[in-house]
Design an enzyme around this catalytic site. Sequence first.
Site, PDB file in Angstrom:
ATOM      1  N   GLN A 161      25.613  37.439  40.317  1.00 56.97           N
ATOM      2  CA  GLN A 161      24.940  36.253  40.883  1.00 56.97           C
ATOM      3  C   GLN A 161      24.917  35.016  39.988  1.00 56.97           C
ATOM      4  OE1 GLN A 161      20.556  34.847  42.551  1.00 56.97           O
ATOM      5  NE2 GLN A 161      20.876  37.009  42.236  1.00 56.97           N
ATOM      6  N   ASP A 220      18.982  34.500  37.400  1.00 54.57           N
ATOM      7  CA  ASP A 220      20.396  34.405  37.776  1.00 54.57           C
ATOM      8  C   ASP A 220      20.752  33.009  38.277  1.00 54.57           C
ATOM      9  OD1 ASP A 220      21.178  36.933  37.128  1.00 54.57           O
ATOM     10  OD2 ASP A 220      20.769  37.782  39.089  1.00 54.57           O
ATOM     11  N   GLY A 227      -2.907  19.899  36.914  1.00 49.74           N
ATOM     12  CA  GLY A 227      -4.309  19.544  36.765  1.00 49.74           C
ATOM     13  C   GLY A 227      -5.028  19.409  38.105  1.00 49.74           C
TER      14      GLY A 227
HETATM   15  N1  CAO Z   1      40.753  43.137  34.991  1.00 49.22           N
HETATM   16  C1  CAO Z   1      40.496  44.119  34.110  1.00 49.22           C
HETATM   17  N2  CAO Z   1      39.279  44.336  33.581  1.00 49.22           N
HETATM   18  C2  CAO Z   1      38.284  43.521  33.978  1.00 49.22           C
HETATM   19  C3  CAO Z   1      38.481  42.467  34.889  1.00 49.22           C
HETATM   20  C4  CAO Z   1      39.807  42.291  35.403  1.00 49.22           C
HETATM   21  N3  CAO Z   1      40.086  41.330  36.283  1.00 49.22           N
HETATM   22  N4  CAO Z   1      37.311  41.845  35.086  1.00 49.22           N
HETATM   23  C5  CAO Z   1      36.408  42.476  34.328  1.00 49.22           C
HETATM   24  N5  CAO Z   1      36.986  43.489  33.657  1.00 49.22           N
HETATM   25  C6  CAO Z   1      36.344  44.409  32.708  1.00 49.22           C
HETATM   26  C7  CAO Z   1      35.728  43.738  31.529  1.00 49.22           C
HETATM   27  O1  CAO Z   1      36.711  43.367  30.590  1.00 49.22           O
HETATM   28  C8  CAO Z   1      34.788  44.821  31.014  1.00 49.22           C
HETATM   29  O2  CAO Z   1      35.544  45.743  30.252  1.00 49.22           O
HETATM   30  P1  CAO Z   1      35.050  46.311  28.807  1.00 49.22           P
HETATM   31  O3  CAO Z   1      33.676  46.851  29.035  1.00 49.22           O
HETATM   32  O4  CAO Z   1      36.067  47.372  28.541  1.00 49.22           O
HETATM   33  O5  CAO Z   1      35.060  45.213  27.851  1.00 49.22           O
HETATM   34  C9  CAO Z   1      34.401  45.539  32.293  1.00 49.22           C
HETATM   35  O6  CAO Z   1      35.255  45.028  33.320  1.00 49.22           O
HETATM   36  C10 CAO Z   1      32.983  45.416  32.757  1.00 49.22           C
HETATM   37  O7  CAO Z   1      32.452  44.119  32.581  1.00 49.22           O
HETATM   38  P2  CAO Z   1      30.883  43.938  32.349  1.00 49.22           P
HETATM   39  O8  CAO Z   1      30.465  44.741  31.156  1.00 49.22           O
HETATM   40  O9  CAO Z   1      30.577  42.506  32.309  1.00 49.22           O
HETATM   41  O10 CAO Z   1      30.283  44.574  33.697  1.00 49.22           O
HETATM   42  P3  CAO Z   1      29.057  45.566  33.911  1.00 49.22           P
HETATM   43  O11 CAO Z   1      29.073  45.856  35.365  1.00 49.22           O
HETATM   44  O12 CAO Z   1      29.081  46.742  33.010  1.00 49.22           O
HETATM   45  O13 CAO Z   1      27.786  44.684  33.516  1.00 49.22           O
HETATM   46  C11 CAO Z   1      26.295  42.792  33.709  1.00 49.22           C
HETATM   47  C12 CAO Z   1      27.267  43.741  34.426  1.00 49.22           C
HETATM   48  C13 CAO Z   1      25.893  41.721  34.700  1.00 49.22           C
HETATM   49  C14 CAO Z   1      25.051  43.576  33.263  1.00 49.22           C
HETATM   50  C15 CAO Z   1      26.994  42.151  32.473  1.00 49.22           C
HETATM   51  O14 CAO Z   1      28.176  41.575  32.892  1.00 49.22           O
HETATM   52  C16 CAO Z   1      26.132  41.113  31.754  1.00 49.22           C
HETATM   53  O15 CAO Z   1      25.189  41.421  31.046  1.00 49.22           O
HETATM   54  N6  CAO Z   1      26.507  39.823  31.930  1.00 49.22           N
HETATM   55  C17 CAO Z   1      25.851  38.729  31.250  1.00 49.22           C
HETATM   56  C18 CAO Z   1      24.513  38.422  31.836  1.00 49.22           C
HETATM   57  C19 CAO Z   1      24.564  38.120  33.296  1.00 49.22           C
HETATM   58  O16 CAO Z   1      25.243  37.250  33.785  1.00 49.22           O
HETATM   59  N7  CAO Z   1      23.744  38.841  34.046  1.00 49.22           N
HETATM   60  C20 CAO Z   1      23.469  38.483  35.418  1.00 49.22           C
HETATM   61  C21 CAO Z   1      24.143  39.305  36.360  1.00 49.22           C
HETATM   62  S1  CAO Z   1      23.582  38.849  37.963  1.00 49.22           S
HETATM   63  O17 CAO Z   1      22.190  39.750  38.149  1.00 49.22           O
END
Ligand code: CAO
Length: 425
Positions: free
Chosen positions: A17, A168, A248
Amino acid sequence: MTKALEGVRILDFTHVQSGPTCTQLLAWFGADVIKVERPGVGDITRGQLRDVPEVDSLYFTMLNHNKRSITLDTKNQSGKAVLEELIKNCDVLVENFAPGALDRMGFTWERVQELNPAMIVASIKGFGPGPYQDCKVYENVAQCTGGAASTTGFRDGLPLVTGAQIGDSGTGLHLCLGIVTALFQRTKTGRGQKVSAAMQDGVLNLCRVKLRDQQRLAHGPLNEYSQYGEGIEFGESVPRAGNDSGGGQPGRILKCKGWETDPNAYIYFITQAPVWEAICDVIGEPEWKTHPDYAKPVARLPRLNAIFARIEEWTMTKDKFEAMAILNDRDIPCGPILSMKEIAEDQSLRATGTIVEVEHPERGNYLSVGNPIKLSDSPTDVTRSPLLGEHTDEILRDVLRFDERTIDELQKSGALGTPQQLAAE
Ligand code: CAO
């Protein structure tokens, strides 16, 4: 008519998001937003909270309007090469991966700079540098760590998260402002820069008034909070203030006619000092205009519970829209508690484009929130979100100028997805 950000190309590496909120705004302002998605799955929200089987969820469609989608495996060697070309051909890279993910993919700030020194790299993370910098973060974590939860809810209840997605969507807005500011600076310097917005910081920015109150506590009680009138002592931290007004001008949520059966038959009523006399007349207490216990704001503060109880006796005789009309006639600030159903059906919000009906080839028509920011010289036309990989060929051909042979080779390399994934798209 031209759009404000026409000619700006965004490499949109966002998901869920926070990041998509930001790139959707950029698209609405006229930027060409190219969303890079993992072959086969795409942005995880495409499949989350689905209401129609096998169709992109509203979660996804409502955050990804006006974008193009390319599927690319950025961990595949050829996929990396395509990403390099995209970096050379875009102005801004926006991402909200977990900390370190972009570096692990091989695209450090230094590498991006080598490829395109004018590129702006904009990132959302949960936390800024410090003890939590490596943590993954979702909305409610940011609300809790940014000061919103500890100050929301009632004093005798649990901390509460709010329905507004301040972690978000709030941080997406902050990042968007950072990006356009960096684009403006680049017109003078020619250089790119890093733009970072941490969700904790974004929430705290929106909780600014609570940090104000934290410091006021050192100099005495917060006398606009209900607990002051109730004689309850303040502790060391800003307490939860229920529905007390933050400013206020004391305010409360009061029952209106029908509250026994309608969960939203309430109105927010503000006892704004300049209209106190009008309030006294409306509720039938004209003698309060001159009574020493009620005439001055400071005299009213310890009596707010009794005052609002009397005002509520009046609001309960009217439905929330009647009360709104009567109060607004006298310039008394108030607001009916609108349900999502009432908002969805509100014709004036449709007329301004704040609520829009969008056509989608797989799900049919759906409602969305349009651009809440209106520019007179850059109107927003909301178009549907892309299907997964819908524009892959178009982007390779028209943006990167790849010939058919190169595209064919890329397909064989698996960079755009396996044959099964490509067939599924
Ligand atoms: N091709 C290949 N790999 C891809 C890709 C693509 N097109 N797009 C993403 N990936 C990979 C990433 O490189 C990552 O790989 P590694 O872990 O090996 O480095 C993997 O996908 C997962 O990415 P992620 O860690 O960002 O995803 P997640 O689902 O585990 O975590 C979230 C999600 C939101 C917790 C995390 O991205 C985060 O903390 N983001 C920053 C804060 C944020 O924006 N949070 C709000 C989210 S909305 O509620």
